[in-house]
Design a protein around this motif. Structure first.
Motif, PDB file in Angstrom:
ATOM      1  N   ALA A   1       5.545   6.928   1.836  1.00 20.53           N
ATOM      2  CA  ALA A   1       5.883   7.241   3.230  1.00 20.53           C
ATOM      3  C   ALA A   1       7.394   7.237   3.465  1.00 20.53           C
ATOM      4  CB  ALA A   1       5.189   6.247   4.166  1.00 20.53           C
ATOM      5  N   ASN A   2       8.120   6.434   2.663  1.00 21.24           N
ATOM      6  CA  ASN A   2       9.579   6.382   2.802  1.00 21.24           C
ATOM      7  C   ASN A   2      10.287   7.470   1.999  1.00 21.24           C
ATOM      8  OD1 ASN A   2       9.276   5.451   0.178  1.00 21.24           O
ATOM      9  ND2 ASN A   2       9.783   3.323   0.678  1.00 21.24           N
TER      10      ASN A   2
ATOM     11  N   THR B   1       0.432   5.081  -4.184  1.00 16.59           N
ATOM     12  CA  THR B   1       0.572   3.782  -3.527  1.00 16.59           C
ATOM     13  C   THR B   1       1.777   3.794  -2.586  1.00 16.59           C
ATOM     14  OG1 THR B   1       1.841   3.027  -5.440  1.00 16.59           O
ATOM     15  CG2 THR B   1      -0.508   2.494  -5.404  1.00 16.59           C
ATOM     16  N   GLY B   2       1.563   3.291  -1.368  1.00 12.38           N
ATOM     17  CA  GLY B   2       2.646   3.249  -0.382  1.00 12.38           C
ATOM     18  C   GLY B   2       2.862   4.556   0.357  1.00 12.38           C
TER      19      GLY B   2
ATOM     20  N   ALA C   1      -5.303   5.789  -4.580  1.00 13.11           N
ATOM     21  CA  ALA C   1      -4.171   6.282  -5.374  1.00 13.11           C
ATOM     22  C   ALA C   1      -4.615   6.608  -6.793  1.00 13.11           C
ATOM     23  CB  ALA C   1      -3.064   5.234  -5.408  1.00 13.11           C
ATOM     24  N   THR C   2      -5.828   6.163  -7.153  1.00 13.71           N
ATOM     25  CA  THR C   2      -6.330   6.348  -8.517  1.00 13.71           C
ATOM     26  C   THR C   2      -7.792   6.792  -8.461  1.00 13.71           C
ATOM     27  OG1 THR C   2      -6.819   3.960  -8.569  1.00 13.71           O
ATOM     28  CG2 THR C   2      -4.761   4.673  -9.572  1.00 13.71           C
TER      29      THR C   2
ATOM     30  N   GLY D   1       8.305  -2.259  -5.271  1.00 16.34           N
ATOM     31  CA  GLY D   1       9.289  -1.310  -4.756  1.00 16.34           C
ATOM     32  C   GLY D   1       8.818  -0.489  -3.579  1.00 16.34           C
ATOM     33  N   ARG D   2       7.982  -1.070  -2.728  1.00 16.54           N
ATOM     34  CA  ARG D   2       7.422  -0.300  -1.611  1.00 16.54           C
ATOM     35  C   ARG D   2       8.439  -0.069  -0.493  1.00 16.54           C
ATOM     36  NH1 ARG D   2       1.537  -0.370  -1.938  1.00 16.54           N
ATOM     37  NH2 ARG D   2       1.311  -0.019   0.293  1.00 16.54           N
ATOM     38  N   LYS D   3       9.457  -0.939  -0.416  1.00 16.51           N
ATOM     39  CA  LYS D   3      10.428  -0.813   0.662  1.00 16.51           C
ATOM     40  C   LYS D   3      11.694  -0.069   0.227  1.00 16.51           C
ATOM     41  CE  LYS D   3      12.433  -3.555   4.427  1.00 16.51           C
ATOM     42  NZ  LYS D   3      12.631  -4.911   4.957  1.00 16.51           N
TER      43      LYS D   3
END
Length: 658
Positions: free
Chosen positions: A310-311, A155-156, A286-287, A515-517
């Motif tokens: 990605a981060n 995810t992300g 993602a799953t 917590g994606r950022k």
């Protein structure tokens, strides 16, 4: 004078076509108006009959299309669907016909052959791909012909950016692209990303669009005016010209399986379409489903991996919170409330997931233990505070709220348990002044309400989001730093054959909104089973390792995807009719040594809308053998007296035993 004969598929629950005659030549795939049982109905020409039949034929009343609405590839796919899912062919054709064309309206071909130009806006290409994204995109760009590929990305990890770049590649080649999503709630976010990149000539096709809007998208896609269509199940056979690639987002999601009527899987249908059209298909998630993982293991599908966000950060793991000795307030433990308080102080957002809508799932008498239940279903009534009604979530029946117990006349009536509505009201009082945003089926009924809710999430700084699975899937909420999962125990203890796959996917998807950022996201799972081995294994957030172990167990037990299963479902006002019919199936079916029938079994929801529900589980080593057995049962059942007393159908590749 020449007379032409045609087999016509009519949308009725009969597994055969009907032969009609016409003085004009008609193209296969066209709609016609025919007389059937003294009524005029719309049918579909599926085959030209070369010889005059040896029985009386009726004249076709009217030809409705100048050009066919289904091409030869479409017809091949539709016949495959009818055969694989053992569903009446006329109803299959009708399912994938736009609602407007299900009526006896003439369709004239307009000179609308506009070839739209698409160009990626450079100002939207701010993202620099990382190494994993570059490698994955290269794998996808090199796919050729029918070439299924799993895009596994945590995810992300930037899967949507990969979709955008891949779409750009195919548009440059003059090809069109079909993107499927499992639920309508996921279309606004994806639409915004594609519009920002390619402009507003994007087709959105799903059931909340009006019949006119859907027909317009269908026409524009067929004419070549549209080259990008985003949609749900109903969009899977959208007639895009020069289709180059199909992208299935969240391929694991069980919403791709139709739950009522014609129970097909849009994910599996999209794979069949890619095979018939000889084009690549990308399955992003993602799953990954166990079925897809098996095909990757066997080298039948390719794989591209995005193992980091990605981060550069990893998705958060889980913290299990033992609530056996905790005092809960509206289902939330004090430790969770403290964590919410700390997150709000940092001006961040909190996501609370509970897969139960309404205020309270149980209304009972503390004196005699009477429980409010639906009179038509084997289901407890759910109290909805806003409506001040008890609602059945099976048949949508609504009841008044009694002030005294109907059984003992006591006034000791209590609401037990929590749903999204109760949690929302509790949080509004506990965290005064904090924005509380609820996302579930009840809050998104009005047109435009979903978009408004998502906009509110993105505009708010400090906020608490409360919702069901609609909140957990695919959304990008950059300010969410804490996730709390309230009722995963029902998934852990579920008797369903797919329960482990479902709960593991759900937990990972919920954590994926957190917590994606930044790299300080936290996910708390409230549970009464903190030592459950599956929860302990999932704590790290490593879905792939968990799924591969699960797959190994499935192989040892000969469970799907290492065998083929169908449910023979029956409903009747009297339970004995279901049981007698299913016993007759057991007596008559000719089973090979690797086949089995288990049943009759009462369904988990044993009564719905006044009818009792039973099923039998039919298992075989191969889908081919299972299909042959089912066809044999259908032929035999046509002559049984028990057949007339029940409604029955086959659920191929079932996702639950409800």
């Amino acid at each position: 004078m020449n007379i032409f004969y045609y087999d016509v598929a009519i949308p009725i629950p009969i597994r055969e076509t009907f032969t009609y005659e016409c003085k004009e030549s008609i193209q296969v795939g066209s709609r016609v108006l025919v007389e059937f049982r003294k009524k005029k109905v719309v049918g579909h020409i599926v085959k030209a009959v070369s010889k005059k039949p040896n029985f009386y034929t009726i004249q076709i009343s009217e030809i409705l299309d100048e050009e066919p609405i289904f091409k030869s590839n479409d017809i091949d796919i539709l016949f495959w669907l009818a055969d694989y899912y053992q569903h009446p062919i006329g109803e299959v054709f009708d399912t994938f016909c736009p609602p407007t064309l299900r009526k006896p309206v003439k369709r004239n071909i307009h000179s609308r052959n506009i070839q739209s130009e698409y160009k990626a806006f450079s100002n939207d290409k701010k993202v620099t791909l990382n190494k994993e994204q570059v490698e994955s995109l290269e794998i996808l760009n090199n796919l050729d012909g029918f070439d299924p590929c799993l895009l596994y990305g945590v995810t992300g990890s930037g899967k949507t950016e990969i979709y955008l770049r891949l779409t750009d590649t195919y548009l440059t080649k003059g090809k069109s692209v079909l993107i499927l999503v499992p639920e309508i709630s996921l279309t606004p976010q994806l639409e915004d990303r594609f519009v920002s990149r390619f402009g507003d000539n994007i087709g959105i096709y799903h059931s909340k669009k009006t019949a006119k809007q859907r027909y317009d998208i269908w026409e524009r896609a067929q004419s070549g005016e549209l080259k990008i269509v985003i949609g749900t199940r109903s969009a899977v056979l959208c007639p895009l010209n020069e289709l180059g690639v199909i992208i299935v987002d969240e391929e694991h999601d069980q919403s791709y399986k139709q739950h009522e009527g014609f129970r097909f899987s849009a994910r599996d249908l999209s794979i069949k379409r890619a095979q018939v059209e000889a084009i690549p298909i990308v399955l992003g998630t993602a799953t990954p489903s166990l079925q897809t993982l098996r095909l990757v293991q066997e080298k039948k599908y390719k794989e591209a991996k995005l193992l980091k966000r990605a981060n550069g950060f990893k998705p958060p793991g889980f913290i299990t919170l033992d609530i056996n000795d905790s005092q809960l307030e509206s289902g939330i433990a004090k430790e969770s409330l403290d964590a919410i308080t700390n997150t709000l102080k940092e001006n961040k957002q909190v996501l609370i997931f509970i897969n139960r809508r309404g205020f309270s799932p149980l209304y009972e008498c503390s004196s005699c233990r009477w429980i409010a239940e639906c009179s038509s279903c084997d289901a407890r009534l759910v109290f909805h505070h806003g409506l001040n009604r008890l609602i059945c979530h099976r048949c949508d029946s609504a009841y008044g709220v009694p002030k005294k117990c109907p059984a003992c006349n006591s006034s000791s009536l209590n609401l037990q348990g929590s749903g999204t509505e109760r949690i929302e009201l509790f949080l509004e009082n506990y965290f005064e002044g904090t924005t509380i945003i609820r996302l579930d089926q009840d809050t998104t009924k009005k047109k435009g309400s979903l978009k408004e809710i998502l906009e509110m999430v993105h505009k708010s700084e400090s906020a608490i989001l409360v919702g069901t699975q609609m909140l957990a899937k695919g959304h990008d909420f950059p300010r969410v730093e804490l996730g709390i999962i309230l009722n995963c125990d029902s998934g852990i203890t579920s008797p369903d054959i797919n329960s482990l796959e479902k709960i593991s996917q759900l937990l990972i998807q919920v954590s994926g909104r957190v917590g994606r950022k930044e790299n300080n996201g936290k996910v708390i799972i409230q549970t009464r089973y903190p030592e459950d081995k599956n929860l302990l294994e999932l704590r790290s957030g490593d879905y792939l390792n968990f799924a591969l172990n699960n797959l190994k167990q499935k192989k040892e037990l000969r469970h799907p995807p290492y065998s083929a299963i169908a449910l023979l479902r029956t409903t009747s006002p009297l339970a004995k009719h279901n049981i007698n019919f299913l016993h007759q199936v057991n007596k008559s079916a000719k089973l090979k040594s690797d086949m089995s029938i288990i049943g009759p079994i009462p369904s988990i929801i044993s009564k719905s809308r006044g009818n009792f529900r039973h099923h039998s589980i039919i298992q075989a080593s191969s889908k081919i053998d299972l299909n042959k057995l089912i066809k044999n049962i259908i032929v035999l059942a046509g002559s049984w007296k028990e057949t007339k007393k029940v409604k029955w159908y086959f659920d191929i590749d079932p996702i639950d035993y409800n």
